[in-house]
Design an enzyme around this catalytic site. Structure first.
Site, PDB file in Angstrom:
ATOM      1  N   ARG A 270       0.998  -1.238  -0.372  1.00 59.07           N
ATOM      2  CA  ARG A 270       0.110  -0.315   0.038  1.00 59.07           C
ATOM      3  C   ARG A 270       0.935   1.334  -0.144  1.00 59.07           C
ATOM      4  O   ARG A 270       0.294   2.313  -0.633  1.00 59.07           O
ATOM      5  CB  ARG A 270      -1.386   0.184   0.775  1.00 59.07           C
ATOM      6  CG  ARG A 270      -0.091   0.025   2.361  1.00 59.07           C
ATOM      7  CD  ARG A 270      -1.338  -0.025   3.729  1.00 59.07           C
ATOM      8  NE  ARG A 270      -0.764  -0.728   4.657  1.00 59.07           N
ATOM      9  CZ  ARG A 270      -1.025  -0.072   6.236  1.00 59.07           C
ATOM     10  NH1 ARG A 270      -2.711  -0.907   5.818  1.00 59.07           N
ATOM     11  NH2 ARG A 270      -0.285  -0.556   6.667  1.00 59.07           N
TER      12      ARG A 270
ATOM     13  N   LYS B 140       3.349 -19.725   7.416  1.00 57.63           N
ATOM     14  CA  LYS B 140       2.707 -19.983   8.466  1.00 57.63           C
ATOM     15  C   LYS B 140       2.043 -18.908   9.300  1.00 57.63           C
ATOM     16  O   LYS B 140       2.500 -18.188   8.651  1.00 57.63           O
ATOM     17  CB  LYS B 140       3.660 -21.367   9.108  1.00 57.63           C
ATOM     18  CG  LYS B 140       4.374 -20.538   9.811  1.00 57.63           C
ATOM     19  CD  LYS B 140       4.970 -21.406  10.696  1.00 57.63           C
ATOM     20  CE  LYS B 140       5.920 -20.022  11.884  1.00 57.63           C
ATOM     21  NZ  LYS B 140       5.348 -20.067  13.105  1.00 57.63           N
TER      22      LYS B 140
ATOM     23  N   GLU C 148      14.452 -20.353  22.123  1.00 58.33           N
ATOM     24  CA  GLU C 148      14.988 -18.769  21.508  1.00 58.33           C
ATOM     25  C   GLU C 148      15.462 -17.863  22.740  1.00 58.33           C
ATOM     26  O   GLU C 148      14.568 -17.855  23.229  1.00 58.33           O
ATOM     27  CB  GLU C 148      13.674 -18.021  20.596  1.00 58.33           C
ATOM     28  CG  GLU C 148      12.750 -18.587  19.763  1.00 58.33           C
ATOM     29  CD  GLU C 148      11.874 -18.192  18.967  1.00 58.33           C
ATOM     30  OE1 GLU C 148      12.143 -17.222  18.039  1.00 58.33           O
ATOM     31  OE2 GLU C 148      11.164 -18.062  19.401  1.00 58.33           O
TER      32      GLU C 148
ATOM     33  N   HIS D  51       6.147 -26.617  13.675  1.00 56.28           N
ATOM     34  CA  HIS D  51       8.030 -26.761  13.419  1.00 56.28           C
ATOM     35  C   HIS D  51       8.175 -27.745  13.824  1.00 56.28           C
ATOM     36  O   HIS D  51       8.464 -28.970  13.243  1.00 56.28           O
ATOM     37  CB  HIS D  51       8.591 -26.283  13.939  1.00 56.28           C
ATOM     38  CG  HIS D  51       8.889 -24.565  12.548  1.00 56.28           C
ATOM     39  ND1 HIS D  51       8.300 -24.585  11.382  1.00 56.28           N
ATOM     40  CD2 HIS D  51       8.844 -23.483  13.244  1.00 56.28           C
ATOM     41  CE1 HIS D  51       8.428 -22.832  11.258  1.00 56.28           C
ATOM     42  NE2 HIS D  51       8.319 -22.315  12.262  1.00 56.28           N
TER      43      HIS D  51
ATOM     44  N   LYS E  38      10.293 -19.234  24.324  1.00 58.00           N
ATOM     45  CA  LYS E  38      11.375 -18.397  24.062  1.00 58.00           C
ATOM     46  C   LYS E  38      11.644 -16.999  25.802  1.00 58.00           C
ATOM     47  O   LYS E  38      11.026 -17.372  26.707  1.00 58.00           O
ATOM     48  CB  LYS E  38      10.144 -16.795  23.721  1.00 58.00           C
ATOM     49  CG  LYS E  38       9.594 -16.344  21.861  1.00 58.00           C
ATOM     50  CD  LYS E  38       8.708 -15.353  22.087  1.00 58.00           C
ATOM     51  CE  LYS E  38       8.576 -15.431  20.288  1.00 58.00           C
ATOM     52  NZ  LYS E  38       9.575 -15.782  19.888  1.00 58.00           N
TER      53      LYS E  38
END
Length: 512
Positions: free
Chosen positions: A66, A173, A241, A265, A363
């Protein structure tokens, strides 16, 4: 183009056997081209493919967004992204040829006239660049936008091709947020594109080490005979992570670690680890074996004992003090979304009967690592003194998916010196970076090339997606009744209930 024709390409190293086929004349349209994924992965991957001679001179790249940009401004935007993130050296000659085929179309997803303009742009590439009507559409957009983009592609005629050309769509995904939404998404997309032209991207399946898992198992006679319940004690699949949610609050809250990582995954890695030898490595044969595994997965009856979830709290990530999930910008302070998830699954087949598979992701954990650890049973008889083997653990084969791609084999050896037979664990290590002079292709390079070639072995099918949701949905429904997840300090390895989950089975998590 067949494999033999790749050898005649003067831009390609004839000794590079990893990506041997070259795409034919075609174009790639990227929706969401101004986003992080496009800038850091997709655009650099396109350049790297071109730089390695794996894209044809008659290639076109079109961005749709956009932003009120001119074509020249967009070309410079692509160049900056490529120079910043490309894996191969930047060459003016490669860039000049690629830039000549770059186009930009400004518009929003609900703007019919913008898609009509996109159709004209694609047709002009067919005339000016010789793309011959072959075009792939990459939806690097939120899942909520898939239906409207699909319908606009149909209404504008972009999804339709002549008999001697093809049109394909690439979907990022997540593929829905549960089974029902995944089936609805599939219905909408299938109304526009033939199912064989729909490619669902799971970038983990494009990683070199994931494919090396198949080579490890089926090309080496020393591993496959022990890859079963007679020798394997359990399997741990980890994706950890060390970062928080960053600027993804709007996407992540309400989705959580299990839907974000385990459903796609980790279940795909599990299927590749547990599957039987395929007849070939063609898409249909690989899919058949992965589907058998996912169909045979048994969810534990006592989900309170065999699942765990948590939210990261404030703590230290290295030398940096970080806030907890509930204090992240854009997160509801009463959110029950998990940032850590661990589950036990069993595969009811002759090969894996009695072998638990433990999947975990989170995480703000201790480090960034993705690995598959096949942990073996202890030897049935150890002819040593108890004190000699007190430091001896289970043998293991660890496939490191990232960041240090390779394979480690852990086994027991005698400590040097002295007459006493004292044992401890040692490791043999294979690393891609040390064993090969050229770096592996980035995952998106391989996956984009496979789409342009129409070769789908690394892409999850509709059936695989649905089976994965069948596995996860009951767990998510159970978790939705529990309220707040257990807190764990940032920089640690997750909540206590995850450790307790394995302790009930007499096991413990590996420390990567």
């Amino acid at each position: 183009m067949n494999e033999s024709s790749a050898w005649s390409n003067p831009l390609r190293n004839p000794q590079d056997l990893r990506l041997p086929r070259i795409a034919g004349p075609c174009g790639l349209v990227i929706f969401g081209v101004t986003g992080d994924l496009a800038q850091k992965k997709l655009l650099p991957a396109v350049y790297d493919l071109a730089n390695r001679g794996l894209l044809p001179p008659s290639f076109g790249l079109t961005g749709f967004a956009r932003r009120d940009w001119t074509n020249d401004y967009f070309i410079n935007f692509v160049k900056e992204a490529v120079q910043k993130h490309c894996r191969t050296p930047f060459k003016d000659s490669t860039w000049a040829n690629l830039a000549a085929g770059i186009r930009f179309v400004q518009g929003t997803f609900d703007d019919k006239s913008a898609f009509d303009e996109l159709n004209k742009t694609v047709q002009s590439l067919d005339r000016d660049r010789g793309t011959r009507g072959n075009h792939a559409f990459y939806m690097s957009v939120p899942p909520s936008a898939f239906p409207i983009v699909s319908k606009q592609l149909s209404a504008s005629g972009l999804s339709h091709s002549s008999q001697d050309a093809w049109r394909r769509v690439i979907i990022e995904k997540p593929f829905g947020h549960d089974l029902k939404s995944a089936q609805e998404l599939d219905r909408v997309v299938s109304e526009v594109f033939d199912p064989n032209s729909v490619f669902r991207i799971d970038h983990y399946l494009g990683k070199e080490t994931v494919q090396n898992l198949l080579a490890l198992r089926f090309a080496n006679s020393m591993y496959e005979p022990i890859w079963n319940a007679n020798y394997v004690d359990h399997v741990q699949i980890t994706m950890a992570e060390d970062i928080g949610i960053g600027g993804r609050a709007g996407y992540y809250d309400g989705i959580g670690a299990a839907r974000d990582i385990i459903q796609n995954h980790l279940l795909q890695l599990m299927a590749l680890t547990a599957m039987e030898e395929p007849v070939s490595f063609r898409a249909g044969d690989l899919t058949a074996e992965k589907t058998k595994v996912l169909s045979a997965v048994r969810i534990p009856k006592n989900l309170d004992l065999h699942t765990a979830r948590g939210q990261y709290a404030a703590g230290w990530q290295g030398s940096n003090k970080v806030v907890g999930y509930l204090d992240e910008k854009g997160i509801d302070p009463s959110s029950t979304t998990e940032t850590y998830a661990a589950i036990r699954l069993d595969v009811d087949t002759r090969r894996w009967a009695g072998v638990p598979f433990y999947l975990r992701t989170g995480k703000r954990l201790g480090k960034r690592v993705t690995e598959i650890a096949v942990v073996f049973k202890r030897a049935p008889h150890l002819p040593f003194e108890t004190t000699a083997v007190k430091e001896l653990g289970n043998n293991a084969i660890v496939i490191r998916v990232q960041p240090d791609e390779g394979v480690t084999i852990r086994f027991g050896a005698k400590t040097p010196g002295g007459s006493a037979m004292e044992m401890r664990d040692v490791s043999m290590d294979f690393s891609y970076g040390r064993s090969f002079t050229e770096s592996s292709p980035e995952a998106y390079e391989r996956l984009i090339l496979d789409v342009l070639l129409g070769d789908p072995p690394l892409f999850p099918t509709t059936q695989e997606v649905n089976l994965s949701w069948n596995i996860l949905d009951p767990i998510e429904e159970y978790w939705s009744t529990l309220g707040q997840p257990e807190q764990y300090r940032a920089g640690t390895w997750g909540p206590h209930n995850a450790d307790e989950m394995l302790a009930r089975d007499g096991r413990h998590w590996r420390m990567p």
